[in-house]
Design an enzyme around this catalytic site. Structure first.
Site, PDB file in Angstrom:
ATOM      1  N   ASP A 157      -5.433  51.757  -3.627  1.00 25.21           N
ATOM      2  CA  ASP A 157      -6.372  52.188  -2.586  1.00 25.21           C
ATOM      3  C   ASP A 157      -6.586  51.126  -1.516  1.00 25.21           C
ATOM      4  O   ASP A 157      -7.485  50.286  -1.609  1.00 25.21           O
ATOM      5  CB  ASP A 157      -7.718  52.603  -3.193  1.00 25.21           C
ATOM      6  CG  ASP A 157      -7.638  53.930  -3.918  1.00 25.21           C
ATOM      7  OD1 ASP A 157      -6.613  54.617  -3.784  1.00 25.21           O
ATOM      8  OD2 ASP A 157      -8.592  54.280  -4.626  1.00 25.21           O
ATOM      9  N   ASP A 196     -14.625  65.401   4.735  1.00 29.14           N
ATOM     10  CA  ASP A 196     -13.801  66.575   5.054  1.00 29.14           C
ATOM     11  C   ASP A 196     -12.422  66.526   4.395  1.00 29.14           C
ATOM     12  O   ASP A 196     -11.586  67.389   4.634  1.00 29.14           O
ATOM     13  CB  ASP A 196     -13.636  66.712   6.578  1.00 29.14           C
ATOM     14  CG  ASP A 196     -13.115  65.442   7.246  1.00 29.14           C
ATOM     15  OD1 ASP A 196     -12.462  64.634   6.555  1.00 29.14           O
ATOM     16  OD2 ASP A 196     -13.369  65.256   8.446  1.00 29.14           O
ATOM     17  N   LYS A 202      -2.445  61.720   0.398  1.00 31.89           N
ATOM     18  CA  LYS A 202      -3.806  61.295   0.715  1.00 31.89           C
ATOM     19  C   LYS A 202      -4.163  61.758   2.121  1.00 31.89           C
ATOM     20  O   LYS A 202      -3.515  61.373   3.089  1.00 31.89           O
ATOM     21  CB  LYS A 202      -3.917  59.773   0.620  1.00 31.89           C
ATOM     22  CG  LYS A 202      -5.328  59.233   0.824  1.00 31.89           C
ATOM     23  CD  LYS A 202      -5.351  57.735   0.611  1.00 31.89           C
ATOM     24  CE  LYS A 202      -6.752  57.165   0.801  1.00 31.89           C
ATOM     25  NZ  LYS A 202      -6.765  55.688   0.598  1.00 31.89           N
ATOM     26  N   ASP A 237     -13.696  52.337  -9.374  1.00 29.82           N
ATOM     27  CA  ASP A 237     -12.827  53.479  -9.082  1.00 29.82           C
ATOM     28  C   ASP A 237     -11.599  53.078  -8.277  1.00 29.82           C
ATOM     29  O   ASP A 237     -10.726  53.913  -8.029  1.00 29.82           O
ATOM     30  CB  ASP A 237     -13.607  54.576  -8.341  1.00 29.82           C
ATOM     31  CG  ASP A 237     -14.310  54.054  -7.102  1.00 29.82           C
ATOM     32  OD1 ASP A 237     -15.269  53.287  -7.249  1.00 29.82           O
ATOM     33  OD2 ASP A 237     -13.888  54.408  -5.981  1.00 29.82           O
TER      34      ASP A 237
END
Length: 631
Positions: free
Chosen positions: A333, A174, A162, A323
């Site tokens: 996450d 980015d 990640k 998500d």
């Protein structure tokens, strides 16, 4: 504690080295030559099943784009400048058959585990998914910064980095992550695992001399920060939103999934998930509808169990969008997460969540809402009527897990009484009213003993001592005032109150009654506190806790009615309670201390924290093994 954790880390490395030496001693000379000529990361095995079973984006076009008819896109991670290790997790790397000491000694280790250099057999790719963010369908999202490296067949683990750079799903970003967010994810992944909660794992953190511009507080004061990468490990990173790429145009936002109309791919992905990660369900159901219903029921059960576990340790995820919900029931996450300090049911750890949609007390309901979105995404493979039947089971399942966990936290082991739910609710209300520390209060409860019925035991004195114990965890008057100050500017609140009366339609567009009601409640509580002295507050806290402890002791007395030895029962209670009420959690200031030190090139704060979590995890494992052995 840090020294104990360090000893454990050395023990782990030593044991791994022994295993490696034994395996080499049985290898043939030819095999030894091959093995020793390559590093452990170059010998890491890959069997990238997901890329074989699910459709790949045929385009190699660079840059951000809509990806139609595919679940993955091949990508090339962007190398970091001068990558170096911040920390590694030996137990997490061991899942891949890797030895932490070998990895740290590998001169190419930081490059391989940051995606700067691709390991043999790795096939970098980014996963396409959609999501409902804060209740609104956002369309295509996908791995904007994460990169699938492949799958290790040792236990079937997907490996992901990640922060490895741009992908087709990076949108306006980015594709990079910085040191502070990477350390927080690394530490929390391993801390949540140590608490016994299902989670993705973190194998390492790598930082670098590459830098990106970030505005931490979104106040216009941007600064350059070091690019960093977390190695993440899980059986799969497929999430609820993975199935939303087939969604038709949303009636509110007008957005649709990029693969709308590709129903055959949805069925293909569903088959892959069930066959790979729910093999018992696949084997036990020949009828597809029955199979898919059983699958959705299992996902519902795992999700209910997970959020119940969160609630019982005071963990707030912060961004429970579809998500960010794992199809395997894992904590997934780690963004603006938070463990509560003072108990507050309205605790919000995400500064962007102004409405409190993802507050602590909202998490169980939001997870059910997310399950409903998953069910909708699975139509017609999962008929709506079958999904609704399963969703009706969610709340009873959640309540069952929650009550079971809470009984362990309170040491109620022998009986399940109807009034237990009321006792737990009153405990939480007392904690809220007194501003008690969530973690420390539960940890202290094991010091309140069962009534012994012994001659001479003074119940009044026992309650007094227990009350004094819990009063140590309560907030001061100034702390309660600070906690109850409205988060909304008074002028804005006044404007919204006026608008709710004069223009209800406009009010609904920019706010909601729940948010305003929460602010008014804070104002009312603050006013009450402003008229209270410190002595009056302490007297009220004493009264509240004495009342609850008296009820708690009465309930504990019921545990002893079966004629069991009270001393034996008390010892068992303390053992179970201490195993379910952690001594330490990853509080925000602890993580922040590690981040601030690391940003000054001092990584020593990260290691001891990780060692402590490993030590705590080992203690839990020992407890479990002893329990199994005794049975």
């Amino acid at each position: 504690m840090a020294s104990a954790g360090a000893r454990l880390a050395r023990l782990s490395i030593s044991c791994s080295a022994v295993i490696l030496r034994r395996s080499l001693s049985h290898a043939g000379m030819e095999d030894m030559g091959v093995n020793t000529s390559r590093s452990c990361l170059e010998r890491l095995e890959f069997d990238n099943v997901a890329l074989k079973k699910l459709p790949l984006d045929p385009s190699t076009e660079p840059g951000v784009r809509q990806v139609r008819g595919a679940c993955f896109s091949r990508v090339q991670p962007t190398p970091l400048k001068n990558p170096k290790f911040v920390a590694v997790s030996g137990p997490a790397l061991a899942l891949l058959g890797l030895d932490a000491d070998e990895v740290l000694k590998d001169p190419l280790g930081p490059e391989y585990l940051s995606g700067s250099k691709v390991m043999p057999g790795s096939e970098p790719a980014a996963h396409c998914y959609c999501g409902h963010q804060f209740g609104q369908f956002a369309g295509q999202l996908g791995d904007g910064a994460a990169c699938y490296l492949g799958e290790n067949p040792t236990g079937r683990w997907e490996i992901q980095v990640k922060g490895a750079g741009l992908t087709p799903y990076s949108r306006q970003a980015d594709g990079r992550k910085v040191l502070r967010s990477s350390i927080r994810e690394f530490l929390c992944s391993e801390a949540v695992f140590a608490l016994g909660l299902p989670t993705t794992r973190a194998g390492s953190v790598v930082t670098s001399d590459s830098r990106v511009l970030r505005d931490v507080f979104y106040d216009g004061n941007a600064r350059m920060e070091r690019c960093s990468v977390v190695l993440r490990i899980a059986p799969s990173f497929i999430r609820f939103g993975s199935f939303e790429i087939f969604k038709r145009a949303d009636e509110f936002t007008g957005r649709q999934g990029p693969s709308y109309g590709h129903d055959e791919i949805r069925t293909q992905m569903l088959d892959y998930v069930i066959e790979s990660f729910y093999p018992e369900i696949h084997q036990n159901h020949s009828d597809r509808i029955e199979r898919n219903t059983a699958f959705f029921r299992e996902v519902t059960l795992r999700t209910a169990r997970l959020v119940a576990q969160w609630q019982c340790v005071g963990f707030c995820h912060g961004v429970l969008n579809t998500d960010n919900m794992s199809i395997l029931g894992l904590t997934l996450d780690y963004g603006p997460f938070g463990f509560m300090d003072r108990f507050d049911p309205d605790f919000i750890c995400n500064g962007s969540d102004t409405s409190g949609r993802y507050s602590y007390q909202a998490q169980p309901a939001i997870c059910r809402w997310n399950l409903a979105q998953l069910a909708e995404a699975l139509v017609p493979d999962l008929p709506p009527d079958r999904a609704e039947q399963v969703l009706d089971e969610y709340l009873p399942i959640y309540n069952g897990f929650y009550l079971s966990n809470m009984r362990k936290k309170l040491g109620l082991l022998r009986k399940e009484e109807p009034e237990d739910e009321i006792l737990i609710t009153e405990l939480m209300q007392t904690m809220h009213n007194t501003g008690a520390d969530f973690t420390n209060t539960f940890r202290s409860l094991s010091q309140i003993s069962c009534p012994t019925q012994q001659e001479g035991e003074d119940e009044t004195e026992v309650i007094k001592q227990a009350t004094e114990l819990l009063l140590q965890q309560c907030a001061s008057l100034e702390e309660l005032k600070a906690a109850n100050r409205p988060t909304m500017d008074p002028r804005e609140l006044a404007m919204l109150l006026s608008m709710a009366q004069s223009n209800p339609a406009l009010f609904q567009m920019i706010s909601d009654r729940k948010t305003v009601a929460r602010q008014l409640e804070r104002l009312s509580r603050l006013k009450e506190l402003m008229d209270t002295t410190a002595e009056q507050l302490r007297a009220k806290q004493t009264e509240d806790w004495s009342r609850w402890i008296k009820k708690y002791r009465q309930r504990l007395a019921c545990e002893c009615e079966s004629g069991l030895d009270v001393k034996e029962l008390q010892e068992e209670r303390v053992h179970v309670m201490n195993n379910n009420n952690p001594y330490v959690v990853l509080r925000n200031y602890i993580a922040q201390n590690a981040v601030e030190a690391a940003e000054n090139d001092d990584f020593s704060e990260v290691g001891p924290l990780q060692a402590w979590f490993q030590f705590y995890s080992l203690l839990r494992d020992i407890h479990y093994r002893l329990k199994v052995w005794s049975q």
